[in-house]
Scaffold this motif. Structure first.
Motif, short mmCIF file in Angstrom:
data_model
loop_
_atom_site.label_atom_id
_atom_site.label_comp_id
_atom_site.label_asym_id
_atom_site.label_seq_id
_atom_site.Cartn_x
_atom_site.Cartn_y
_atom_site.Cartn_z
N ASP A 57 0.86 -1.19 0.00
CA ASP A 57 0.00 0.00 0.00
C ASP A 57 0.89 1.23 0.00
OD1 ASP A 57 -2.15 -1.63 0.14
OD2 ASP A 57 -2.39 -1.46 2.32
N PHE A 58 0.50 2.19 -0.76
CA PHE A 58 1.27 3.44 -0.81
C PHE A 58 0.56 4.52 -0.04
CE2 PHE A 58 2.01 1.26 -4.90
CZ PHE A 58 3.36 0.99 -4.73
N ASN A 59 1.35 5.32 0.60
CA ASN A 59 0.80 6.47 1.32
C ASN A 59 1.44 7.73 0.76
OD1 ASN A 59 0.11 8.46 3.22
ND2 ASN A 59 -0.22 6.88 4.77
N ILE A 60 0.63 8.45 0.02
CA ILE A 60 1.15 9.68 -0.58
C ILE A 60 0.33 10.85 -0.08
CG2 ILE A 60 1.52 10.95 -2.74
CD1 ILE A 60 1.95 8.18 -4.05
N ASN A 61 1.00 11.79 0.56
CA ASN A 61 0.37 12.97 1.14
C ASN A 61 -0.81 12.61 2.04
OD1 ASN A 61 2.17 14.52 -0.21
ND2 ASN A 61 0.78 15.14 -1.83
N GLY A 62 -0.65 11.58 2.82
CA GLY A 62 -1.68 11.18 3.77
C GLY A 62 -2.80 10.35 3.18
N VAL A 63 -2.70 10.06 1.90
CA VAL A 63 -3.74 9.26 1.24
C VAL A 63 -3.21 7.85 1.01
CG1 VAL A 63 -5.22 9.04 -0.81
CG2 VAL A 63 -4.70 11.29 0.10
N GLN A 64 -3.95 6.87 1.55
CA GLN A 64 -3.55 5.47 1.42
C GLN A 64 -4.03 4.94 0.07
OE1 GLN A 64 -1.99 4.29 4.22
NE2 GLN A 64 -1.49 2.29 3.42
N ILE A 65 -3.08 4.60 -0.80
CA ILE A 65 -3.46 4.07 -2.11
C ILE A 65 -3.36 2.55 -2.06
CG2 ILE A 65 -2.86 4.02 -4.58
CD1 ILE A 65 -1.95 6.95 -4.23
N GLU A 66 -4.53 1.90 -2.17
CA GLU A 66 -4.57 0.44 -2.03
C GLU A 66 -4.72 -0.26 -3.38
OE1 GLU A 66 -7.76 0.32 0.69
OE2 GLU A 66 -6.52 0.81 2.42
N ILE A 67 -5.46 0.37 -4.25
CA ILE A 67 -5.71 -0.26 -5.56
C ILE A 67 -4.79 0.38 -6.60
CG2 ILE A 67 -7.51 -0.82 -7.25
CD1 ILE A 67 -9.40 0.36 -4.84
N ILE A 68 -4.09 -0.45 -7.32
CA ILE A 68 -3.24 0.07 -8.40
C ILE A 68 -3.89 -0.29 -9.73
CG2 ILE A 68 -0.94 0.02 -9.46
CD1 ILE A 68 -0.68 1.22 -6.75
N ASP A 69 -4.58 0.66 -10.31
CA ASP A 69 -5.12 0.47 -11.65
C ASP A 69 -4.66 1.65 -12.52
OD1 ASP A 69 -6.60 2.51 -10.71
OD2 ASP A 69 -8.53 1.49 -10.75
N ASN A 70 -5.23 1.76 -13.71
CA ASN A 70 -4.76 2.81 -14.62
C ASN A 70 -5.02 4.21 -14.07
OD1 ASN A 70 -3.66 1.11 -16.49
ND2 ASN A 70 -5.57 0.90 -17.65
N VAL A 71 -6.18 4.35 -13.37
CA VAL A 71 -6.52 5.68 -12.83
C VAL A 71 -5.52 6.06 -11.73
CG1 VAL A 71 -8.32 7.08 -11.73
CG2 VAL A 71 -8.95 5.35 -13.40
N THR A 72 -5.24 5.15 -10.82
CA THR A 72 -4.28 5.46 -9.75
C THR A 72 -2.88 5.67 -10.30
OG1 THR A 72 -4.23 3.11 -9.28
CG2 THR A 72 -5.36 4.49 -7.68
N LYS A 73 -2.57 4.95 -11.37
CA LYS A 73 -1.26 5.16 -12.01
C LYS A 73 -1.15 6.59 -12.52
CE LYS A 73 -0.06 0.52 -13.50
NZ LYS A 73 -0.02 -0.39 -14.65
N PHE A 74 -2.26 7.03 -13.14
CA PHE A 74 -2.29 8.40 -13.66
C PHE A 74 -2.17 9.41 -12.52
CE2 PHE A 74 -4.78 12.22 -14.76
CZ PHE A 74 -4.02 12.68 -15.81
N LEU A 75 -2.90 9.13 -11.42
CA LEU A 75 -2.85 10.02 -10.26
C LEU A 75 -1.44 10.07 -9.67
CD1 LEU A 75 -6.21 9.24 -8.42
CD2 LEU A 75 -5.71 11.13 -9.94
N LEU A 76 -0.80 8.90 -9.61
CA LEU A 76 0.58 8.84 -9.11
C LEU A 76 1.52 9.66 -9.99
CD1 LEU A 76 1.02 5.10 -8.08
CD2 LEU A 76 1.25 7.07 -6.59
N LEU A 77 1.28 9.56 -11.29
CA LEU A 77 2.10 10.32 -12.24
C LEU A 77 1.95 11.82 -12.00
CD1 LEU A 77 3.95 9.83 -14.78
CD2 LEU A 77 1.94 10.41 -16.13
N VAL A 78 0.69 12.24 -11.81
CA VAL A 78 0.43 13.67 -11.56
C VAL A 78 1.12 14.12 -10.27
CG1 VAL A 78 -1.37 15.39 -11.10
CG2 VAL A 78 -1.73 13.68 -12.85
N LEU A 79 1.02 13.27 -9.23
CA LEU A 79 1.66 13.61 -7.95
C LEU A 79 3.17 13.70 -8.10
CD1 LEU A 79 -0.39 11.49 -5.39
CD2 LEU A 79 -0.24 13.97 -5.48
#
Lengths: 73, 170
Positions: B42-64
């Protein structure tokens, strides 16, 4: 700027060189050149007084106002 | 000037550490995008726990990550400014431009991070929370810093003009 500096004319009529005036009034020739070319943003009363004393003239003989807007460019 | 020396040393140190983190982030991005590993993590970025890794979260990670890289670039620009201060070129055009650029970039970074984290919370966690913290929010703080740098740029511009006028007073 719409204020024109006629120092060149005054120096020519008094047959005085810039370097001579600069030495007499205690400013550098570079500063006098800035003043003559109209690039100066302001002039101190003390400088104006010294110039007037040396050239035996009035401030109005050195400075003139022109309403021509193209003078700004 | 002693304070400037301390500031320069701290910013240089921060720059070195951020370079290490940039390398780590690039590696992390490649790993996440190529699905090499971290599947169960699980990733924790800026206090947000990212549990699901799909294309949308990948895009969000890229933006971050882009947002983070923007902040690093701001640090680089700030280092340039300090170098100019060190050389006593305080009212140089580069200093003014860099301050303004830092301001815009920090605001951009804050907006990118804010939108991304809010979107993640709404889209994946299905919750919109009203949180009351008695600490400064990084989002607001980053925007404040951005605006501060932009104001600083304008103040330096005014000071530069006054300095020129003073120099051209005979």
């Amino acid at each position: 700027m719409s204020i024109i500096v006629n120092l060149d004319v005054m120096l020519a009529t008094r047959k005085m060189k810039s370097i001579e005036l600069a030495e007499k009034i205690g400013i550098t020739t570079a500063n006098l050149s800035i003043l003559k070319s109209g690039k100066a943003k302001a002039i101190r009363f003390s400088t104006l007084e010294a110039i007037c004393k040396e050239l035996d003239c009035q401030p109005g003989d050195i400075l003139a106002f022109s309403s021509d807007e193209s003078a700004d460019i | 000037m002693r304070k400037l020396k301390i500031l320069k040393a701290l910013v240089d140190l921060l720059w070195i550490f951020s370079m290490i983190s940039v390398v780590a982030i690039v590696v992390f991005t490649v790993v996440v995008f190529l699905d090499i590993g971290f599947a169960d993590l699980d990733f924790n970025i800026n206090g947000v726990q990212i549990e699901i890794i799909d294309n949308v979260t990948k895009f969000l990670l890229l933006v971050l990550m882009i947002s983070y890289l923007i902040v690093i670039y701001c640090l680089y620009l700030f280092r340039e400014v300090i170098k100019y201060f060190y050389l006593l070129k305080i009212f140089d055009e580069v200093v003014l431009k860099n301050f303004n650029k830092i301001g815009y970039l920090l605001i951009t970074s804050a907006i990118l991070t804010g939108i991304t984290t809010t979107f993640y919370k709404v889209y994946y966690m299905h919750k919109v929370t009203a949180a009351f913290n008695f600490t400064f929010s990084p989002f607001i703080l980053l925007i404040c810093f951005g605006l501060f740098f932009m104001v600083l740029s304008e103040i330096f511009g005014m000071s530069k003009k006054l300095k020129e006028e003073n120099e051209l007073t005979i």
